[in-house]
Design a protein around this motif. Structure first.
Motif, PDB file in Angstrom:
ATOM      1  N   GLU A   1      55.341 -36.049  33.831  1.00 32.26           N
ATOM      2  CA  GLU A   1      54.052 -35.555  34.345  1.00 32.26           C
ATOM      3  C   GLU A   1      53.468 -34.556  33.332  1.00 32.26           C
ATOM      4  OE1 GLU A   1      52.737 -36.593  37.160  1.00 32.26           O
ATOM      5  OE2 GLU A   1      54.313 -37.105  38.597  1.00 32.26           O
ATOM      6  N   THR A   2      53.166 -35.060  32.141  1.00 34.47           N
ATOM      7  CA  THR A   2      52.741 -34.174  31.055  1.00 34.47           C
ATOM      8  C   THR A   2      51.447 -33.444  31.386  1.00 34.47           C
ATOM      9  OG1 THR A   2      53.826 -35.575  29.423  1.00 34.47           O
ATOM     10  CG2 THR A   2      52.142 -34.066  28.611  1.00 34.47           C
ATOM     11  N   HIS A   3      50.481 -34.159  31.939  1.00 35.89           N
ATOM     12  CA  HIS A   3      49.191 -33.526  32.248  1.00 35.89           C
ATOM     13  C   HIS A   3      49.358 -32.427  33.290  1.00 35.89           C
ATOM     14  CE1 HIS A   3      45.142 -33.774  34.510  1.00 35.89           C
ATOM     15  NE2 HIS A   3      45.035 -32.895  33.538  1.00 35.89           N
ATOM     16  N   ALA A   4      50.152 -32.704  34.317  1.00 35.85           N
ATOM     17  CA  ALA A   4      50.389 -31.694  35.346  1.00 35.85           C
ATOM     18  C   ALA A   4      51.123 -30.490  34.764  1.00 35.85           C
ATOM     19  CB  ALA A   4      51.188 -32.297  36.500  1.00 35.85           C
ATOM     20  N   ALA A   5      52.088 -30.739  33.876  1.00 34.04           N
ATOM     21  CA  ALA A   5      52.832 -29.645  33.256  1.00 34.04           C
ATOM     22  C   ALA A   5      51.912 -28.754  32.437  1.00 34.04           C
ATOM     23  CB  ALA A   5      53.949 -30.207  32.374  1.00 34.04           C
ATOM     24  N   GLN A   6      51.057 -29.372  31.634  1.00 30.75           N
ATOM     25  CA  GLN A   6      50.136 -28.593  30.804  1.00 30.75           C
ATOM     26  C   GLN A   6      49.124 -27.837  31.654  1.00 30.75           C
ATOM     27  OE1 GLN A   6      48.475 -31.540  28.169  1.00 30.75           O
ATOM     28  NE2 GLN A   6      50.260 -31.550  26.819  1.00 30.75           N
ATOM     29  N   THR A   7      48.683 -28.463  32.731  1.00 29.62           N
ATOM     30  CA  THR A   7      47.720 -27.805  33.619  1.00 29.62           C
ATOM     31  C   THR A   7      48.350 -26.604  34.308  1.00 29.62           C
ATOM     32  OG1 THR A   7      46.531 -29.881  33.990  1.00 29.62           O
ATOM     33  CG2 THR A   7      46.213 -28.130  35.612  1.00 29.62           C
ATOM     34  N   LEU A   8      49.591 -26.750  34.767  1.00 29.22           N
ATOM     35  CA  LEU A   8      50.268 -25.627  35.406  1.00 29.22           C
ATOM     36  C   LEU A   8      50.479 -24.486  34.409  1.00 29.22           C
ATOM     37  CD1 LEU A   8      51.586 -24.448  37.908  1.00 29.22           C
ATOM     38  CD2 LEU A   8      53.692 -25.685  37.329  1.00 29.22           C
ATOM     39  N   GLU A   9      50.823 -24.815  33.170  1.00 25.56           N
ATOM     40  CA  GLU A   9      50.975 -23.776  32.143  1.00 25.56           C
ATOM     41  C   GLU A   9      49.655 -23.035  31.926  1.00 25.56           C
ATOM     42  OE1 GLU A   9      52.290 -25.907  28.746  1.00 25.56           O
ATOM     43  OE2 GLU A   9      54.407 -25.893  29.330  1.00 25.56           O
ATOM     44  N   ALA A  10      48.570 -23.789  31.796  1.00 31.62           N
ATOM     45  CA  ALA A  10      47.263 -23.169  31.562  1.00 31.62           C
ATOM     46  C   ALA A  10      46.817 -22.346  32.763  1.00 31.62           C
ATOM     47  CB  ALA A  10      46.224 -24.252  31.236  1.00 31.62           C
ATOM     48  N   TYR A  11      47.110 -22.849  33.948  1.00 25.88           N
ATOM     49  CA  TYR A  11      46.727 -22.142  35.179  1.00 25.88           C
ATOM     50  C   TYR A  11      47.474 -20.810  35.286  1.00 25.88           C
ATOM     51  CZ  TYR A  11      45.599 -21.782  40.221  1.00 25.88           C
ATOM     52  OH  TYR A  11      45.149 -21.388  41.453  1.00 25.88           O
ATOM     53  N   LEU A  12      48.745 -20.806  34.884  1.00 26.95           N
ATOM     54  CA  LEU A  12      49.496 -19.550  34.856  1.00 26.95           C
ATOM     55  C   LEU A  12      48.837 -18.539  33.923  1.00 26.95           C
ATOM     56  CD1 LEU A  12      51.966 -17.688  35.349  1.00 26.95           C
ATOM     57  CD2 LEU A  12      53.121 -18.931  33.493  1.00 26.95           C
ATOM     58  N   ASP A  13      48.398 -18.999  32.749  1.00 27.43           N
ATOM     59  CA  ASP A  13      47.757 -18.091  31.801  1.00 27.43           C
ATOM     60  C   ASP A  13      46.454 -17.532  32.366  1.00 27.43           C
ATOM     61  OD1 ASP A  13      49.775 -18.431  29.977  1.00 27.43           O
ATOM     62  OD2 ASP A  13      48.728 -19.931  28.780  1.00 27.43           O
ATOM     63  N   VAL A  14      45.695 -18.374  33.076  1.00 28.94           N
ATOM     64  CA  VAL A  14      44.447 -17.899  33.681  1.00 28.94           C
ATOM     65  C   VAL A  14      44.754 -16.892  34.794  1.00 28.94           C
ATOM     66  CG1 VAL A  14      42.445 -18.601  35.071  1.00 28.94           C
ATOM     67  CG2 VAL A  14      43.112 -19.944  33.065  1.00 28.94           C
ATOM     68  N   PHE A  15      45.742 -17.212  35.619  1.00 28.17           N
ATOM     69  CA  PHE A  15      46.144 -16.280  36.675  1.00 28.17           C
ATOM     70  C   PHE A  15      46.575 -14.936  36.091  1.00 28.17           C
ATOM     71  CE2 PHE A  15      49.819 -14.531  39.071  1.00 28.17           C
ATOM     72  CZ  PHE A  15      49.163 -14.146  40.223  1.00 28.17           C
ATOM     73  N   THR A  16      47.365 -14.976  35.018  1.00 29.43           N
ATOM     74  CA  THR A  16      47.829 -13.744  34.380  1.00 29.43           C
ATOM     75  C   THR A  16      46.646 -12.930  33.866  1.00 29.43           C
ATOM     76  OG1 THR A  16      49.919 -14.796  33.743  1.00 29.43           O
ATOM     77  CG2 THR A  16      49.298 -12.803  32.556  1.00 29.43           C
ATOM     78  N   HIS A  17      45.665 -13.617  33.260  1.00 32.15           N
ATOM     79  CA  HIS A  17      44.471 -12.920  32.767  1.00 32.15           C
ATOM     80  C   HIS A  17      43.737 -12.234  33.918  1.00 32.15           C
ATOM     81  CE1 HIS A  17      40.791 -12.049  30.585  1.00 32.15           C
ATOM     82  NE2 HIS A  17      40.110 -12.717  31.492  1.00 32.15           N
ATOM     83  N   HIS A  18      43.484 -12.955  34.994  1.00 32.45           N
ATOM     84  CA  HIS A  18      42.772 -12.378  36.140  1.00 32.45           C
ATOM     85  C   HIS A  18      43.547 -11.188  36.715  1.00 32.45           C
ATOM     86  CE1 HIS A  18      39.558 -15.470  37.350  1.00 32.45           C
ATOM     87  NE2 HIS A  18      40.044 -15.894  36.189  1.00 32.45           N
ATOM     88  N   TYR A  19      44.856 -11.352  36.865  1.00 32.26           N
ATOM     89  CA  TYR A  19      45.684 -10.315  37.478  1.00 32.26           C
ATOM     90  C   TYR A  19      45.669  -9.037  36.631  1.00 32.26           C
ATOM     91  CZ  TYR A  19      49.721  -8.349  39.976  1.00 32.26           C
ATOM     92  OH  TYR A  19      50.546  -7.550  40.726  1.00 32.26           O
ATOM     93  N   LEU A  20      45.867  -9.187  35.312  1.00 31.39           N
ATOM     94  CA  LEU A  20      45.936  -8.008  34.455  1.00 31.39           C
ATOM     95  C   LEU A  20      44.565  -7.364  34.267  1.00 31.39           C
ATOM     96  CD1 LEU A  20      48.498  -9.205  31.756  1.00 31.39           C
ATOM     97  CD2 LEU A  20      48.881  -7.697  33.718  1.00 31.39           C
TER      98      LEU A  20
END
Length: 261
Positions: free
Chosen positions: A208-227
Motif C-alpha cells: 500500500e505504497t500510496h497509503a504509506a506515503q500519504t500517512l507519512e505526509a499527513y503526520l508531517d502536516v499534523f506536526t506542523h499544525h501542532y507545533l
C-alpha cells in the motif's frame, strides 16, 4: 471545521475513556482548553480540511495504553483518519475486550503483531507480509501496541491472547520525523518511531505504497499544525509538508481525496 459525521475508532475509544474518568482530562492550549472534536487541535489550527480519505485493503488494530486516546499528540488518531479499517481497544492487564478477540479470529484477516524481533522467540518472527492469491488471500491486519516503550513491553508480556500471532519485526532505516513526544516506542529503544510511522512502514510492506506515503505526509502536516499552535504561530499552508500532501492527492486524483477544501 466540522468533524466527520461518524467518529472513527480512536475517537470512540477516547469518548469512552473520558466517560470513565473521575476527573476531567485537561489538555494544554486553546481558549479554556477548547479543541476541535475532529482533530484535537485548537480551532485556529484545525487539521480537518486536509484529512485524507483512502481506499486501503490492509487494516490496523490499535491496542492502546490507558491514557493514549486522551493525548492530543497521539498519532494513532492519524492512522484512523487515513485507514478506514482501523480498530482501537484499550489495554488492561486483567481483562480483554471480547470484540478484540473476535477481530483477531475473523477469517478475513491475517493479524500480525508488530514488535521488535529481538524480544521474541525466533520461530514467531516474520519480516514480510504474506501475499497469497485469491481466494485464499487474507487481508493483513497490523496489531500495534500504542504506548510508550516501557508500557509496550509490559503489554507484550502480559497479553497471552496475542501469543499465537506472528510477530512482524520492522527494519526501518530512516530517522523518525516525529517531534512532539520523544518517548522510546515500538521499533527498538533507539529508533523513536511513533505509532503512525510504524503503521506507514507496515502499509509499505503490504504493498500500500500510496497509503504509506500519504500517512507519512499527513503526520508531517499534523506536526506542523501542532507545533505552530504551541508556539502561537499561524499555519503555513505552503510549507513543505502541506505541498507534499497536496502533491500526493493530485497525483492520484480522487483516490487521494479529502474532506474539505
Amino acid at each position: 471545521m466540522k468533524p466527520r459525521a461518524v467518529p472513527h475508532a480512536v475517537s470512540r475509544l477516547r469518548t469512552a475513556r473520558l466517560a470513565r474518568s473521575t476527573k476531567p482530562f485537561l489538555a494544554r492550549g486553546g481558549p479554556r482548553g477548547e479543541r476541535c472534536a475532529g482533530c484535537r487541535l485548537v480551532p485556529s489550527h484545525c487539521l480537518c480540511a486536509v484529512r485524507p480519505v483512502m481506499a486501503v485493503r490492509a487494516g490496523v488494530c490499535l491496542l492502546m495504553a490507558d491514557t493514549e486516546p486522551l493525548k492530543p499528540s497521539n498519532t494513532g488518531w492519524l492512522i484512523a483518519d487515513v485507514v478506514a479499517d482501523t480498530f482501537a481497544f484499550g489495554w488492561a492487564r486483567t481483562e480483554v475486550d471480547p470484540a478484540l478477540l473476535a477481530l483477531l479470529a475473523d477469517p478475513q484477516w491475517q493479524p500480525y503483531l508488530v514488535f521488535p524481533g529481538e524480544f521474541v522467540a525466533a520461530e514467531r518472527v516474520v519480516a514480510e507480509v504474506l501475499h497469497c492469491k485469491p481466494p485464499e488471500r487474507k487481508r493483513p491486519l497490523f496489531v500495534l501496541l500504542d504506548a510508550t516503550w516501557p508500557e509496550a513491553r509490559k503489554m507484550f508480556r502480559k497479553s497471552p491472547y496475542l501469543n499465537h500471532l506472528p510477530v512482524l519485526s520492522l527494519q526501518g532505516d530512516q530517522l523518525s520525523r516525529y517531534r512532539l513526544r520523544r518517548s522510546k516506542r515500538l521499533v527498538g529503544e533507539q529508533s523513536h518511531f511513533c505509532t503512525s510511522e510504524v503503521a506507514a512502514l507496515c502499509l509499505e510492506l503490504a504493498g500500500e505504497t500510496h497509503a504509506a506515503q500519504t500517512l507519512e505526509a499527513y503526520l508531517d502536516v499534523f506536526t506542523h499544525h501542532y507545533l505552530q499552535a504551541k508556539q502561537q504561530l499561524p499555519v503555513d499552508t505552503e510549507c513543505a509538508a502541506h505541498r507534499r500532501l497536496r502533491g500526493l492527492r493530485s497525483a492520484f486524483g480522487s483516490h487521494a481525496g479529502s474532506i474539505g477544501a
